[in-house]
Scaffold this motif. Structure first.
Motif, PDB file in Angstrom:
ATOM      1  N   VAL A  45     -18.565  23.781  63.866  1.00  9.50           N
ATOM      2  CA  VAL A  45     -19.304  24.088  65.074  1.00  9.50           C
ATOM      3  C   VAL A  45     -18.032  25.161  65.247  1.00  9.50           C
ATOM      4  O   VAL A  45     -17.946  26.523  66.328  1.00  9.50           O
ATOM      5  CB  VAL A  45     -18.414  23.305  66.898  1.00  9.50           C
ATOM      6  N   LYS A  46     -16.796  25.060  64.174  1.00 13.12           N
ATOM      7  CA  LYS A  46     -15.606  26.157  64.461  1.00 13.12           C
ATOM      8  C   LYS A  46     -15.788  27.236  63.734  1.00 13.12           C
ATOM      9  O   LYS A  46     -14.929  28.293  64.213  1.00 13.12           O
ATOM     10  CB  LYS A  46     -14.619  25.469  63.680  1.00 13.12           C
ATOM     11  N   ALA A  47     -17.432  27.608  63.129  1.00 13.04           N
ATOM     12  CA  ALA A  47     -17.524  28.767  62.528  1.00 13.04           C
ATOM     13  C   ALA A  47     -17.557  29.605  63.460  1.00 13.04           C
ATOM     14  O   ALA A  47     -18.546  30.540  63.716  1.00 13.04           O
ATOM     15  CB  ALA A  47     -19.017  28.378  61.062  1.00 13.04           C
ATOM     16  N   ARG A  48     -18.813  28.605  64.655  1.00 21.79           N
ATOM     17  CA  ARG A  48     -18.788  29.444  65.768  1.00 21.79           C
ATOM     18  C   ARG A  48     -18.079  29.971  66.982  1.00 21.79           C
ATOM     19  O   ARG A  48     -17.997  30.170  67.750  1.00 21.79           O
ATOM     20  CB  ARG A  48     -19.895  28.101  66.288  1.00 21.79           C
ATOM     21  N   GLY A  49     -17.013  29.692  66.763  1.00 21.83           N
ATOM     22  CA  GLY A  49     -15.162  30.185  67.524  1.00 21.83           C
ATOM     23  C   GLY A  49     -15.103  28.916  68.506  1.00 21.83           C
ATOM     24  O   GLY A  49     -14.269  29.520  69.088  1.00 21.83           O
ATOM     25  N   LEU A  50     -15.518  28.034  68.330  1.00 25.53           N
ATOM     26  CA  LEU A  50     -15.265  27.343  69.787  1.00 25.53           C
ATOM     27  C   LEU A  50     -13.755  25.428  68.988  1.00 25.53           C
ATOM     28  O   LEU A  50     -14.562  25.240  68.370  1.00 25.53           O
ATOM     29  CB  LEU A  50     -16.591  26.209  69.977  1.00 25.53           C
ATOM     30  N   PRO A  51     -12.958  25.636  69.823  1.00 25.65           N
ATOM     31  CA  PRO A  51     -12.838  24.268  69.422  1.00 25.65           C
ATOM     32  C   PRO A  51     -13.095  22.982  69.104  1.00 25.65           C
ATOM     33  O   PRO A  51     -13.861  22.769  69.777  1.00 25.65           O
ATOM     34  CB  PRO A  51     -11.910  23.956  70.409  1.00 25.65           C
ATOM     35  N   THR A  52     -13.199  22.267  68.350  1.00 21.65           N
ATOM     36  CA  THR A  52     -13.455  20.623  68.181  1.00 21.65           C
ATOM     37  C   THR A  52     -12.650  19.471  68.762  1.00 21.65           C
ATOM     38  O   THR A  52     -11.080  19.901  68.129  1.00 21.65           O
ATOM     39  CB  THR A  52     -13.782  20.745  66.479  1.00 21.65           C
TER      40      THR A  52
END
Length: 237
Positions: free
Chosen positions: A93-100
């Motif tokens: 998810v982080k690699a997609r640029g979204l916060p986790t």
């Protein structure tokens, strides 16, 4: 590696400091504990949900993401039960640029430390003894682990906040003891919030009790907030 996911869905974040944000929830299956106010009982069995490979689960997250999603919330059940899978999914998810965001009872600091590098927002939930999360004999060990998770999250410079669920059963004296332990290791500058969350529909605390608990936190952290569960008010999942 495999993971068991109970459900993936988009809704409005109903708790904590990110209250009201559009969120993709990844609810992992399995929790060996059982708080008396638990509202996800169907996700507690370790064999609930459906098993996926990590690649399949990542693809499922990708296809489930909607436009304008603010963050991805890893919840449960208890996500630390599947800590290795959570790390891989959150890294994706982080690699997609979204916060986790991690929603956990923080019962195991070693598992928490494994997951932490892939998480941006961390909710450290301190269970009160009346929650029935664990018996009195093992409760001190739970709090020790939760405190270690809190310290690790702060040291890693994650956006960290504290949450406690308060019911009509919660004793103010034991809550004050918990506060003393918490604020021995943190200061106002270390955390991004302190949330008192009243139970809903079961053992609901009266306003007078909530004010007492608010007042007990205020000398340590004057931005304490009492925040009920929004998703239950708006009938969201």
């Amino acid at each position: 590696m495999k993971t068991r996911i109970f459900e993936i869905f988009t809704s409005i974040e109903g708790e904590g400091i990110l209250y009201g944000t559009k969120t993709l929830f990844v609810r992992l299956a399995g929790c060996p504990y059982s708080c008396f106010y638990c509202d996800t009982l169907d996700a507690l069995p370790l064999d609930s949900g459906k098993e996926y490979s990590i690649t399949e689960a990542c693809n499922l997250i990708d296809t489930s993401l909607q436009d304008n999603t603010y963050k991805v919330n890893f919840t449960g059940g208890e996500p630390l039960i599947q800590y290795e899978a959570v790390y891989e999914l959150a890294k994706h998810v982080k690699a997609r640029g979204l916060p986790t965001y991690l929603e956990s009872a923080c019962f195991d600091s070693k598992k928490f430390l494994y997951v932490l590098p892939s998480i941006d927002f961390v909710k450290i939930e301190f269970k009160t003894i009346d929650s029935e999360f664990i018996d009195k004999k093992h409760y001190p060990n739970l709090i020790r682990n939760t405190l270690e998770c809190l310290q690790a999250s702060i040291e890693a410079k994650k956006t960290t906040y504290i949450k406690t669920v308060i019911s009509s059963k919660t004793e103010l004296s034991s809550f004050k003891e918990l506060l003393e332990q918490i604020f021995k290791i943190v200061s106002k500058e270390n955390i991004s919030g302190f949330i008192i969350q009243p139970t809903t529909s079961i053992s609901e605390p009266p306003l007078e009790q909530l004010l007492e608990f608010y007042d007990s936190v205020y000398p340590y952290y004057d931005e304490v907030r009492v925040v009920p569960q929004l998703h239950k008010i708006i009938s969201a999942p």
